[in-house]
Design a protein around this motif. Structure first.
Motif, PDB file in Angstrom:
ATOM      1  N   UNK A  89      -5.686 -29.660  17.347  1.00 57.47           N
ATOM      2  CA  UNK A  89      -6.216 -29.498  18.708  1.00 57.47           C
ATOM      3  C   UNK A  89      -5.157 -28.930  19.643  1.00 57.47           C
ATOM      4  N   UNK A  90      -3.933 -29.446  19.525  1.00 56.72           N
ATOM      5  CA  UNK A  90      -2.856 -28.962  20.375  1.00 56.72           C
ATOM      6  C   UNK A  90      -2.533 -27.507  20.143  1.00 56.72           C
ATOM      7  N   UNK A  91      -2.444 -27.104  18.877  1.00 56.68           N
ATOM      8  CA  UNK A  91      -2.081 -25.714  18.566  1.00 56.68           C
ATOM      9  C   UNK A  91      -3.200 -24.742  18.900  1.00 56.68           C
ATOM     10  N   UNK A  95      -2.438 -21.699  21.378  1.00 60.56           N
ATOM     11  CA  UNK A  95      -2.686 -20.311  20.986  1.00 60.56           C
ATOM     12  C   UNK A  95      -3.647 -19.629  21.955  1.00 60.56           C
ATOM     13  N   UNK A  96      -4.583 -20.395  22.501  1.00 60.12           N
ATOM     14  CA  UNK A  96      -5.531 -19.835  23.463  1.00 60.12           C
ATOM     15  C   UNK A  96      -4.809 -19.325  24.715  1.00 60.12           C
ATOM     16  N   UNK A  97      -3.770 -20.059  25.124  1.00 56.94           N
ATOM     17  CA  UNK A  97      -3.030 -19.690  26.338  1.00 56.94           C
ATOM     18  C   UNK A  97      -1.845 -18.773  26.053  1.00 56.94           C
ATOM     19  N   UNK A  98      -1.614 -18.430  24.776  1.00 51.97           N
ATOM     20  CA  UNK A  98      -0.422 -17.655  24.414  1.00 51.97           C
ATOM     21  C   UNK A  98      -0.369 -16.294  25.098  1.00 51.97           C
ATOM     22  N   UNK A 153       3.809 -31.198  20.547  1.00 57.13           N
ATOM     23  CA  UNK A 153       4.493 -30.172  19.762  1.00 57.13           C
ATOM     24  C   UNK A 153       3.489 -29.201  19.156  1.00 57.13           C
ATOM     25  N   UNK A 154       2.287 -29.675  18.857  1.00 56.62           N
ATOM     26  CA  UNK A 154       1.236 -28.772  18.384  1.00 56.62           C
ATOM     27  C   UNK A 154       0.901 -27.709  19.419  1.00 56.62           C
ATOM     28  N   UNK A 155       0.830 -28.121  20.685  1.00 59.87           N
ATOM     29  CA  UNK A 155       0.574 -27.161  21.770  1.00 59.87           C
ATOM     30  C   UNK A 155       1.691 -26.120  21.836  1.00 59.87           C
ATOM     31  N   UNK A 160       4.160 -20.795  21.433  1.00 61.70           N
ATOM     32  CA  UNK A 160       5.333 -19.978  21.103  1.00 61.70           C
ATOM     33  C   UNK A 160       5.650 -20.056  19.617  1.00 61.70           C
ATOM     34  N   UNK A 161       6.038 -21.257  19.138  1.00 65.96           N
ATOM     35  CA  UNK A 161       6.227 -21.438  17.707  1.00 65.96           C
ATOM     36  C   UNK A 161       7.620 -21.749  17.219  1.00 65.96           C
TER      37      UNK A 161
END
Length: 262
Positions: A89-91, A95-98, A153-155, A160-161
């Motif tokens: 869910x966080x990632x 990614x949506x806001x990347x 950290x998933x977000x 970014x990554x």
């Protein structure tokens, strides 16, 4: 495959993917190597495609490392999957806001966190070297791990990554009182989930170079399998040493991007 990529650049990207897989398996942070390599090798490619392709590569090596750890390391798979679901869910959200990220604001914040992490590791030499707890962890600690390592950290991983694996290792060792080998093993399971979430969003947005990602993934796979076996064989001291090197390298890279590469 991008039509303008040279054989030399492709070879360097394959080697970077191999090394990144090894780093990711041992302690995390392979994106520190692979993501800049992709930016250099694909100078005319939009950043969103570079991020998406990086995820399509990293997920393979991370998955291979996670499978190796699960088979040989004493990890609590149920806890790891709980944190992993939150990480998806966080990632996905990250990614949506990347696309709208302002790296000039985020870099100093990340560097401050990394400096604190480095100081903590250096001044706490026993951190992550104690045996992992034999009994189940408390519900409060699991909830804290879900919020920090999963959602938080998933977000960051989706947004970014680079450095995600290292952040996961440190967070899990600190919150759940794991030794660094067990923490690294658990982090790989969670990292697979963050990669799944981020890659899903990038795929939906159509920003993945699948052919290039598949080629680099083969090298990343080999690096991930070798790195996981080395970490299991050499123990917490080896993982701690690599962790310090990765954190210092990540700090240097962020500082370069912030103040020199303008």
């Amino acid at each position: 495959m991008p039509p303008d990529i040279s054989l030399f650049a492709l070879t360097l990207l394959c080697l970077a993917a191999l090394a990144a897989g090894w780093i990711d398996a041992v302690v995390g942070g392979g994106g520190l190597l692979l993501l800049p390599a992709l930016l250099v090798g694909l100078p005319h490619t939009p950043a969103a495609y570079v991020l998406g392709t990086n995820k399509s590569t990293a997920i393979v090596g991370t998955t291979a490392a996670a499978v190796t750890y699960v088979r040989k390391a004493p990890i609590d798979l149920r806890t790891a999957l709980r944190i992993g679901l939150a990480a998806v869910a966080g990632s996905l959200t990250g990614a949506f806001f990347a696309a709208g990220i302002n790296s000039e604001v985020l870099r100093p914040l990340i560097m401050a966190v990394l400096l604190a992490v480095l100081a903590f590791i250096l001044f706490r030499p026993a951190f992550g070297t104690a045996p992992a707890p034999s009994g189940p962890v408390t519900r409060q600690r699991v909830l804290a791990a879900v919020l920090i390592a999963g959602l938080g950290i998933g977000f960051y991983d989706g947004l970014i990554g680079p450095g995600t694996g290292a952040f996961l290792v440190i967070a899990l060792a600190a919150v759940l009182h794991m030794d660094l080998v067990t923490s690294s093993a658990t982090a790989k399971v969670v990292n697979v989930c963050t990669n799944v979430g981020a890659l899903t969003m990038f795929a939906i947005q159509g920003t993945v170079l699948w052919q290039l990602g598949a080629l680099l993934a083969l090298f990343n796979l080999v690096g991930g399998m070798v790195g996981a076996k080395m970490a299991l064989k050499r123990g917490a001291g080896f993982v701690r040493g690599v962790l310090v090197v990765v954190v210092v390298a990540l700090l240097c890279k962020l500082a370069y991007d912030q103040w020199i590469a303008v």
